[in-house]
Motif scaffolding. Structure first.
Motif, PDB file in Angstrom:
ATOM      1  N   GLN A 353       0.828  -1.203   0.000  1.00 17.89           N
ATOM      2  CA  GLN A 353       0.000   0.000   0.000  1.00 17.89           C
ATOM      3  C   GLN A 353       0.863   1.254   0.000  1.00 17.89           C
ATOM      4  OE1 GLN A 353      -3.674   0.113   0.043  1.00 17.89           O
ATOM      5  NE2 GLN A 353      -2.925   2.071  -0.729  1.00 17.89           N
ATOM      6  N   ALA A 354       1.950   1.245   0.788  1.00 16.16           N
ATOM      7  CA  ALA A 354       2.847   2.394   0.823  1.00 16.16           C
ATOM      8  C   ALA A 354       3.519   2.612  -0.528  1.00 16.16           C
ATOM      9  CB  ALA A 354       3.898   2.191   1.914  1.00 16.16           C
ATOM     10  N   LEU A 355       3.899   1.519  -1.189  1.00 12.43           N
ATOM     11  CA  LEU A 355       4.500   1.628  -2.514  1.00 12.43           C
ATOM     12  C   LEU A 355       3.512   2.224  -3.508  1.00 12.43           C
ATOM     13  CD1 LEU A 355       6.965   0.986  -4.339  1.00 12.43           C
ATOM     14  CD2 LEU A 355       5.935  -1.274  -4.736  1.00 12.43           C
ATOM     15  N   ALA A 356       2.277   1.722  -3.483  1.00 12.22           N
ATOM     16  CA  ALA A 356       1.244   2.252  -4.375  1.00 12.22           C
ATOM     17  C   ALA A 356       0.991   3.726  -4.104  1.00 12.22           C
ATOM     18  CB  ALA A 356      -0.039   1.444  -4.213  1.00 12.22           C
ATOM     19  N   ASP A 357       0.870   4.097  -2.834  1.00 18.81           N
ATOM     20  CA  ASP A 357       0.646   5.499  -2.486  1.00 18.81           C
ATOM     21  C   ASP A 357       1.809   6.373  -2.942  1.00 18.81           C
ATOM     22  OD1 ASP A 357      -1.744   4.787  -1.309  1.00 18.81           O
ATOM     23  OD2 ASP A 357      -0.969   4.822   0.752  1.00 18.81           O
ATOM     24  N   GLY A 358       3.027   5.821  -2.855  1.00 18.87           N
ATOM     25  CA  GLY A 358       4.199   6.568  -3.308  1.00 18.87           C
ATOM     26  C   GLY A 358       4.153   6.876  -4.791  1.00 18.87           C
ATOM     27  N   PHE A 359       3.647   5.943  -5.574  1.00 23.68           N
ATOM     28  CA  PHE A 359       3.493   6.192  -7.010  1.00 23.68           C
ATOM     29  C   PHE A 359       2.360   7.183  -7.286  1.00 23.68           C
ATOM     30  CE2 PHE A 359       5.597   1.939  -7.641  1.00 23.68           C
ATOM     31  CZ  PHE A 359       6.684   2.433  -8.336  1.00 23.68           C
ATOM     32  N   LEU A 360       1.232   6.975  -6.615  1.00 20.05           N
ATOM     33  CA  LEU A 360       0.059   7.792  -6.906  1.00 20.05           C
ATOM     34  C   LEU A 360       0.290   9.261  -6.570  1.00 20.05           C
ATOM     35  CD1 LEU A 360      -2.722   5.359  -5.632  1.00 20.05           C
ATOM     36  CD2 LEU A 360      -2.199   5.930  -8.017  1.00 20.05           C
ATOM     37  N   LYS A 361       0.977   9.529  -5.473  1.00 18.68           N
ATOM     38  CA  LYS A 361       1.193  10.937  -5.112  1.00 18.68           C
ATOM     39  C   LYS A 361       2.212  11.604  -6.034  1.00 18.68           C
ATOM     40  CE  LYS A 361       4.689  10.426  -1.433  1.00 18.68           C
ATOM     41  NZ  LYS A 361       4.889  10.486   0.038  1.00 18.68           N
ATOM     42  N   ARG A 362       2.892  10.773  -6.850  1.00 23.22           N
ATOM     43  CA  ARG A 362       3.820  11.314  -7.850  1.00 23.22           C
ATOM     44  C   ARG A 362       3.228  11.191  -9.254  1.00 23.22           C
ATOM     45  NH1 ARG A 362       6.774   8.795  -3.710  1.00 23.22           N
ATOM     46  NH2 ARG A 362       8.278  10.217  -2.713  1.00 23.22           N
ATOM     47  N   ASP A 363       1.909  11.003  -9.302  1.00 16.32           N
ATOM     48  CA  ASP A 363       1.126  11.037 -10.550  1.00 16.32           C
ATOM     49  C   ASP A 363       1.409   9.883 -11.501  1.00 16.32           C
ATOM     50  OD1 ASP A 363      -0.162  13.437  -9.801  1.00 16.32           O
ATOM     51  OD2 ASP A 363       1.553  14.597 -10.511  1.00 16.32           O
ATOM     52  N   ALA A 364       1.894   8.773 -10.988  1.00 17.08           N
ATOM     53  CA  ALA A 364       2.052   7.580 -11.820  1.00 17.08           C
ATOM     54  C   ALA A 364       0.710   6.879 -11.957  1.00 17.08           C
ATOM     55  CB  ALA A 364       3.073   6.640 -11.201  1.00 17.08           C
TER      56      ALA A 364
END
Length: 489
Positions: A353-364
């Protein structure tokens, strides 16, 4: 660093520096013996450990087994033939193999709450193949024999056997499509499963990427399969197996679940109730590595009506059991029954979940918009790249991933448009949410500094300094979370 990983100095299964010293001595001695015969193999083995220590391993199907599991495989149990099953071998002198297999099966039953476990399959593909033939034997062969008034295929007339053989080879299977996250063994033509069955696939909702259970039910009613396969290789969401069982029951199908990827989340009680496949499936297959963190191998769990047929995996499909690997499965399953493993499994899910959130907040862009298991599926088309280009560029920077198709992938299954990522291996090393967020940042750095070359779907260029910058940052993360700390060769 995680306090209950089997690969940290504070492991609860093998605690402290004394354990690391003992493991170091064991591996040094073993490699010295190997080196005396073929030094190149010893060198490659040492190099593999060095490479794994120095890379961010994000391949969802890989993990790190404990030294206890690894050492268990290097014994004279490898020297014994043991075709058959417990107490019914085709070779004499199998009493110790019986003990090993019994212990492994006991741990599997208790860990997963299954009435029956078969621990002989050499791999996940083998486990699926045994399961398919066990279902065919139970659902098609046994009734066919009864209809012909026979107890064994050898008792059938040639005409009756021809009829039965046609039935066995002409059954229907409904499985998840490859681009939606299914696996080759779920009925695709390049695999034997696609040659055994008349196969049809179900996909995911084109707008959300989630399984549409209504569409699955409609496909099952129209197709009327003998087998419905649930489970996935690259689907970043949980599955409602109670609903899948209802669909199977409605059309008279056997529900088979391939939980090879998420078995550790089942064992660790992250997936419970409707998300635990074992109570709902007729037959459940898995590998014993991946999120389960054991040796490379397979395992089958099943309801009692399929047990006899499953236990005939050898000689029906399998060759001689790998007794040394069954022993390692027993050790890994024993580790997974400890409370520490449940804590580990929860961290696997939290870190994904943290990995996914890290991508999403960087617009991936992520397939399904996120994750609620251990898999993150990154769509790299927004970077102007194919999956193959992204995979290669990331590897240059010390990030080990694998390219993967996404739903309706325009680049097909070879070049792909996605990168599949998994959290189990780095979680084993002790990474937490902050480190996984940093991993997402580093990957974005690589991908935004990678460009395709011409019209090639494979060639790329990486901006000067990117690989060195990311490798250096990754090295800091890895140094803080060492792999097999204290193990010196």
């Amino acid at each position: 660093m995680s306090a209950d990983s089997p690969h940290t100095a504070t492991s609860t299964t093998s605690p402290g520096a004394e354990y690391a010293d003992t493991a170091s001595a064991a591996y040094r001695a073993a490699l010295q013996v190997v080196e005396s015969v073929e030094p190149r193999i010893a060198a490659a083995t040492r190099k593999e450990l060095a490479d794994q220590r120095a890379s961010l391993k994000l391949i969802a199907s890989e993990n790190y087994a404990s030294p206890a599991v690894l050492l268990t495989m290097g014994t004279w149990l490898s020297d014994k033939y043991a075709e058959g099953t417990i107490g019914h071998r085709f070779y004499a002198g199998c009493q110790n193999v019986d003990t090993v297999e019994s212990i492994a099966a006991e741990h599997a039953r208790e860990l997963f709450g299954s009435p029956h476990a078969y621990v002989q399959p050499h791999s996940g593909i083998d486990a699926n193949l045994v399961a398919y033939w066990a279902i065919l034997a139970t659902r098609v062969e046994a009734p066919g024999l009864a209809d012909a008034g026979a107890k064994h295929v050898n008792d059938l007339s040639e005409a009756d056997w021809e009829k039965l053989r046609n039935k066995l080879g002409n059954q229907r299977l409904l499985g998840m499509s490859l681009d939606a996250g299914g696996h080759l063994t779920h009925g695709f033509r390049p695999n034997i499963s696609g040659k055994m069955f008349h196969q049809r696939s179900y996909g995911t909702d084109p707008d959300t990427g989630f399984i549409d259970y209504g569409a699955v039910a409609a496909a099952a009613r129209e197709f009327k399969p003998l087998v419905i396969v649930a489970g996935y290789s690259a689907y970043p969401r949980r599955v409602n197996f109670a609903t899948m069982r209802e669909i199977a029951d409605e059309v008279g199908a056997t529900l088979m679940v391939d939980m090879a990827h998420f078995a550790g989340l089942v064992a660790g009680k992250v997936f419970t109730g409707d998300e635990d496949p074992v109570p709902h499936a007729h037959v459940t297959t898995t590998t014993t590595h991946k999120s389960l963190r054991g040796p490379r191998g397979g395992l089958i769990l099943c309801q009692p009506e399929y047990a006899d047929a499953v236990d005939k995996g050898c000689p029906m499909v399998l060759g001689g059991p790998l007794s040394h690997v069954m022993a390692a499965k027993a050790v890994a399953l024993a580790e997974a029954r400890q409370p520490a493993f449940q804590a580990y499994a929860q961290r696997v899910a939290d870190n994904a979940q943290a990995l996914a959130d890290g991508f999403l907040k960087r617009d991936a862009q992520l397939v399904t918009g996120g994750t609620d298991n251990h898999i993150v599926l990154l769509d790299v088309t927004s970077f102007g790249l194919t999956g193959r280009q992204a995979e290669s560029a990331l590897l240059d920077a010390g990030v080990v991933t694998n390219r993967n198709a996404i739903p309706a992938d325009p680049n097909g299954a070879w070049y792909t448009s996605g990168i599949r990522l998994g959290s189990p291996a780095l979680t084993t090393r002790g990474f937490g949410p902050d480190e996984f967020d940093r991993v997402a940042e580093l990957m974005i750095d690589v991908l935004t500094n990678t460009a395709p070359e011409g019209s090639s779907k494979a060639k790329y260029s990486l901006a000067d300094g990117t690989a060195e910058r990311v490798n250096a940052a990754a090295a800091e993360l890895l140094a803080a979370n060492p792999l097999y700390p204290g193990l010196e060769l």
